[in-house]
Design a protein around this motif. Structure first.
Motif, PDB file in Angstrom:
ATOM      1  N   PHE A  79       0.831  -1.199   0.000  1.00  0.00           N
ATOM      2  CA  PHE A  79       0.000   0.000   0.000  1.00  0.00           C
ATOM      3  C   PHE A  79       0.868   1.253   0.000  1.00  0.00           C
ATOM      4  O   PHE A  79       0.595   2.201  -0.736  1.00  0.00           O
ATOM      5  CB  PHE A  79      -0.919  -0.013   1.219  1.00  0.00           C
ATOM      6  N   ALA A  80       1.918   1.259   0.791  1.00  0.00           N
ATOM      7  CA  ALA A  80       2.810   2.410   0.841  1.00  0.00           C
ATOM      8  C   ALA A  80       3.500   2.624  -0.508  1.00  0.00           C
ATOM      9  O   ALA A  80       3.642   3.769  -0.965  1.00  0.00           O
ATOM     10  CB  ALA A  80       3.856   2.222   1.937  1.00  0.00           C
ATOM     11  N   GLN A  81       3.912   1.560  -1.148  1.00  0.00           N
ATOM     12  CA  GLN A  81       4.558   1.672  -2.456  1.00  0.00           C
ATOM     13  C   GLN A  81       3.569   2.201  -3.496  1.00  0.00           C
ATOM     14  O   GLN A  81       3.914   3.058  -4.315  1.00  0.00           O
ATOM     15  CB  GLN A  81       5.116   0.314  -2.887  1.00  0.00           C
ATOM     16  N   ALA A  82       2.349   1.698  -3.465  1.00  0.00           N
ATOM     17  CA  ALA A  82       1.329   2.164  -4.415  1.00  0.00           C
ATOM     18  C   ALA A  82       1.030   3.645  -4.202  1.00  0.00           C
ATOM     19  O   ALA A  82       0.871   4.403  -5.171  1.00  0.00           O
ATOM     20  CB  ALA A  82       0.059   1.332  -4.263  1.00  0.00           C
ATOM     21  N   ARG A  83       0.964   4.067  -2.959  1.00  0.00           N
ATOM     22  CA  ARG A  83       0.720   5.485  -2.668  1.00  0.00           C
ATOM     23  C   ARG A  83       1.874   6.345  -3.182  1.00  0.00           C
ATOM     24  O   ARG A  83       1.660   7.396  -3.776  1.00  0.00           O
ATOM     25  CB  ARG A  83       0.552   5.696  -1.178  1.00  0.00           C
ATOM     26  N   ALA A 143       1.639   6.667  -6.935  1.00  0.00           N
ATOM     27  CA  ALA A 143       0.541   7.549  -7.319  1.00  0.00           C
ATOM     28  C   ALA A 143       0.919   9.008  -7.108  1.00  0.00           C
ATOM     29  O   ALA A 143       0.635   9.861  -7.964  1.00  0.00           O
ATOM     30  CB  ALA A 143      -0.710   7.190  -6.527  1.00  0.00           C
ATOM     31  N   GLU A 144       1.553   9.305  -5.987  1.00  0.00           N
ATOM     32  CA  GLU A 144       1.968  10.687  -5.718  1.00  0.00           C
ATOM     33  C   GLU A 144       3.006  11.157  -6.727  1.00  0.00           C
ATOM     34  O   GLU A 144       2.966  12.304  -7.182  1.00  0.00           O
ATOM     35  CB  GLU A 144       2.502  10.806  -4.296  1.00  0.00           C
ATOM     36  N   ARG A 160       4.414  14.433 -11.520  1.00  0.00           N
ATOM     37  CA  ARG A 160       4.869  14.529 -12.916  1.00  0.00           C
ATOM     38  C   ARG A 160       3.817  15.191 -13.794  1.00  0.00           C
ATOM     39  O   ARG A 160       4.151  16.000 -14.660  1.00  0.00           O
ATOM     40  CB  ARG A 160       5.201  13.138 -13.461  1.00  0.00           C
ATOM     41  N   ARG A 161       2.550  14.857 -13.587  1.00  0.00           N
ATOM     42  CA  ARG A 161       1.485  15.466 -14.396  1.00  0.00           C
ATOM     43  C   ARG A 161       1.370  16.960 -14.124  1.00  0.00           C
ATOM     44  O   ARG A 161       1.187  17.747 -15.052  1.00  0.00           O
ATOM     45  CB  ARG A 161       0.151  14.786 -14.109  1.00  0.00           C
TER      46      ARG A 161
END
Length: 48
Positions: free
Chosen positions: A13-17, A20-21, A26-27
Protein backbone atom coordinates in the motif's frame (compact mmCIF):
# COMPACT_ATOMS: atom_id res chain seq x y z
CA UNK A 1 2.04 -15.61 9.71
CA UNK A 2 -0.77 -13.09 9.88
CA UNK A 3 1.70 -10.42 10.97
CA UNK A 4 3.81 -11.05 7.88
CA UNK A 5 0.76 -10.74 5.63
CA UNK A 6 -0.24 -7.48 7.33
CA UNK A 7 3.27 -6.05 6.94
CA UNK A 8 3.38 -7.10 3.30
CA UNK A 9 0.02 -5.45 2.71
CA UNK A 10 1.22 -2.26 4.39
CA UNK A 11 4.39 -2.23 2.31
CA UNK A 12 2.45 -2.74 -0.92
CA UNK A 13 0.00 0.00 0.00
CA UNK A 14 2.81 2.41 0.84
CA UNK A 15 4.56 1.67 -2.46
CA UNK A 16 1.33 2.16 -4.41
CA UNK A 17 0.72 5.48 -2.67
CA UNK A 18 4.27 6.66 -3.44
CA UNK A 19 3.88 5.74 -7.11
CA UNK A 20 0.54 7.55 -7.32
CA UNK A 21 1.97 10.69 -5.72
CA UNK A 22 4.93 10.64 -8.09
CA UNK A 23 2.57 10.34 -11.05
CA UNK A 24 0.53 13.30 -9.86
CA UNK A 25 3.68 15.38 -9.39
CA UNK A 26 4.87 14.53 -12.92
CA UNK A 27 1.49 15.47 -14.40
CA UNK A 28 1.40 18.77 -12.52
CA UNK A 29 4.93 19.67 -13.65
CA UNK A 30 4.15 18.69 -17.25
CA UNK A 31 1.04 20.87 -17.20
CA UNK A 32 3.05 23.80 -15.81
CA UNK A 33 5.69 23.36 -18.54
CA UNK A 34 3.00 23.22 -21.22
CA UNK A 35 1.32 26.36 -19.88
CA UNK A 36 4.67 28.21 -19.77
CA UNK A 37 5.42 27.19 -23.38
CA UNK A 38 2.00 28.38 -24.54
CA UNK A 39 2.46 31.68 -22.69
CA UNK A 40 5.91 32.16 -24.24
CA UNK A 41 7.65 31.98 -20.88
CA UNK A 42 9.83 28.96 -21.62
CA UNK A 43 12.88 31.17 -22.18
CA UNK A 44 14.59 33.04 -19.34
CA UNK A 45 13.93 36.76 -19.03
CA UNK A 46 17.34 37.65 -20.45
CA UNK A 47 16.70 35.61 -23.60
CA UNK A 48 13.40 37.24 -24.55
Amino acid sequence: MADVVVRLGDACFAQARALAEATVRRRILAERRRARREAGLDRPWWGR
